[in-house]
Write a protein that holds these residues in place. Structure first.
Motif, PDB file in Angstrom:
ATOM      1  N   LYS A  92     -15.547 -46.068  16.533  1.00 62.75           N
ATOM      2  CA  LYS A  92     -16.805 -46.486  15.921  1.00 62.75           C
ATOM      3  C   LYS A  92     -17.341 -47.719  16.648  1.00 62.75           C
ATOM      4  CE  LYS A  92     -18.965 -47.609  11.521  1.00 62.75           C
ATOM      5  NZ  LYS A  92     -18.786 -47.776  10.089  1.00 62.75           N
ATOM      6  N   ARG A  96     -20.775 -47.883  19.239  1.00 64.20           N
ATOM      7  CA  ARG A  96     -21.815 -48.605  18.501  1.00 64.20           C
ATOM      8  C   ARG A  96     -23.128 -48.714  19.266  1.00 64.20           C
ATOM      9  NH1 ARG A  96     -18.953 -51.983  21.270  1.00 64.20           N
ATOM     10  NH2 ARG A  96     -19.794 -53.928  22.078  1.00 64.20           N
ATOM     11  N   SER A  99     -25.431 -45.807  18.413  1.00 69.98           N
ATOM     12  CA  SER A  99     -25.688 -45.547  17.000  1.00 69.98           C
ATOM     13  C   SER A  99     -27.147 -45.172  16.778  1.00 69.98           C
ATOM     14  CB  SER A  99     -25.334 -46.788  16.173  1.00 69.98           C
ATOM     15  OG  SER A  99     -25.490 -46.517  14.809  1.00 69.98           O
ATOM     16  N   GLY A 100     -27.340 -44.067  16.075  1.00 71.21           N
ATOM     17  CA  GLY A 100     -28.693 -43.606  15.779  1.00 71.21           C
ATOM     18  C   GLY A 100     -29.328 -42.796  16.888  1.00 71.21           C
ATOM     19  N   TYR A 104     -24.901 -40.397  20.470  1.00 71.42           N
ATOM     20  CA  TYR A 104     -23.815 -40.913  19.627  1.00 71.42           C
ATOM     21  C   TYR A 104     -22.663 -39.916  19.467  1.00 71.42           C
ATOM     22  CZ  TYR A 104     -21.170 -43.098  15.921  1.00 71.42           C
ATOM     23  OH  TYR A 104     -20.146 -43.651  15.205  1.00 71.42           O
ATOM     24  N   SER A 108     -18.901 -40.932  20.455  1.00 67.62           N
ATOM     25  CA  SER A 108     -17.881 -40.947  19.410  1.00 67.62           C
ATOM     26  C   SER A 108     -16.809 -39.889  19.647  1.00 67.62           C
ATOM     27  CB  SER A 108     -18.546 -40.737  18.049  1.00 67.62           C
ATOM     28  OG  SER A 108     -17.575 -40.725  17.035  1.00 67.62           O
TER      29      SER A 108
END
Length: 133
Positions: A92, A96, A99-100, A104, A108
Motif C-alpha cells: 500500500k 501510494r 492512488s486513484g 494503481y 499494487s
C-alpha cells in the motif's frame, strides 16, 4: 505507451525505495506482461500473476504445515499472519504514488506478487531444510 513506461519507471523507484533489496514489482510485471499494450492489459496481467503466486504460496504453506508439530504450526500461523499484514501495508505504501489512478492495480498487484513469491521461496527453503535433517 510512454505513460506506461514512465509509470513503470516510477513504480520501480518507489518499490526500490520501500522494499530495499527485494526485486521490483516492475520486473515481476514485465516478465508476465511482455505483450500487454494498454494499462488495462497490464493491470490484468499483474492480477493474474498475483493469483498464480498466491496459489503457489498456499501450496507451500500447506506442505510446510504437514511437516510441523502442533506448536510449530501455531508459530507458523502467527508468523504468516504477521507477514501478510506487513506485505499488504508495504505494498500500500509502495503503490501510494498511483492512488486513484489507472496504474494503481499494476503497482499494487505487482508489489504483492513480488512479496508473495519471495515468501513462497522462504517457505520452500524451510521445507528443504526440514527434509535435509
Amino acid at each position: 505507451m510512454k505513460k506506461i513506461t514512465s509509470n513503470l519507471r516510477k513504480l520501480s523507484g518507489l518499490t526500490l525505495l520501500s522494499v530495499g533489496l527485494f526485486a521490483t514489482a516492475q520486473a515481476s510485471a514485465a516478465s508476465a506482461c511482455d505483450n500487454a499494450n494498454t494499462q488495462a492489459d497490464i493491470n490484468k496481467c499483474t492480477a493474474t500473476e498475483l493469483s498464480t503466486e498466491d496459489r503457489k504460496l498456499n501450496k507451500s504453506y500447506s506442505d510446510l504445515q504437514r511437516l510441523l508439530d502442533a506448536s510449530e504450526k501455531k508459530q507458523l500461523k502467527t508468523a504468516q499472519l504477521a507477514w501478510i499484514d506487513f506485505r499488504d501495508k508495504a505494498c500500500k505504501f509502495s503503490a501510494r504514488g498511483f492512488s486513484g489512478g489507472s496504474a494503481y492495480p499494476m503497482a499494487s498487484n505487482g508489489c504483492l506478487a513480488t512479496y508473495t513469491k519471495q515468501r513462497r521461496v522462504q517457505l520452500d527453503d524451510e521445507i528443504a531444510n526440514i527434509n535435509n535433517r
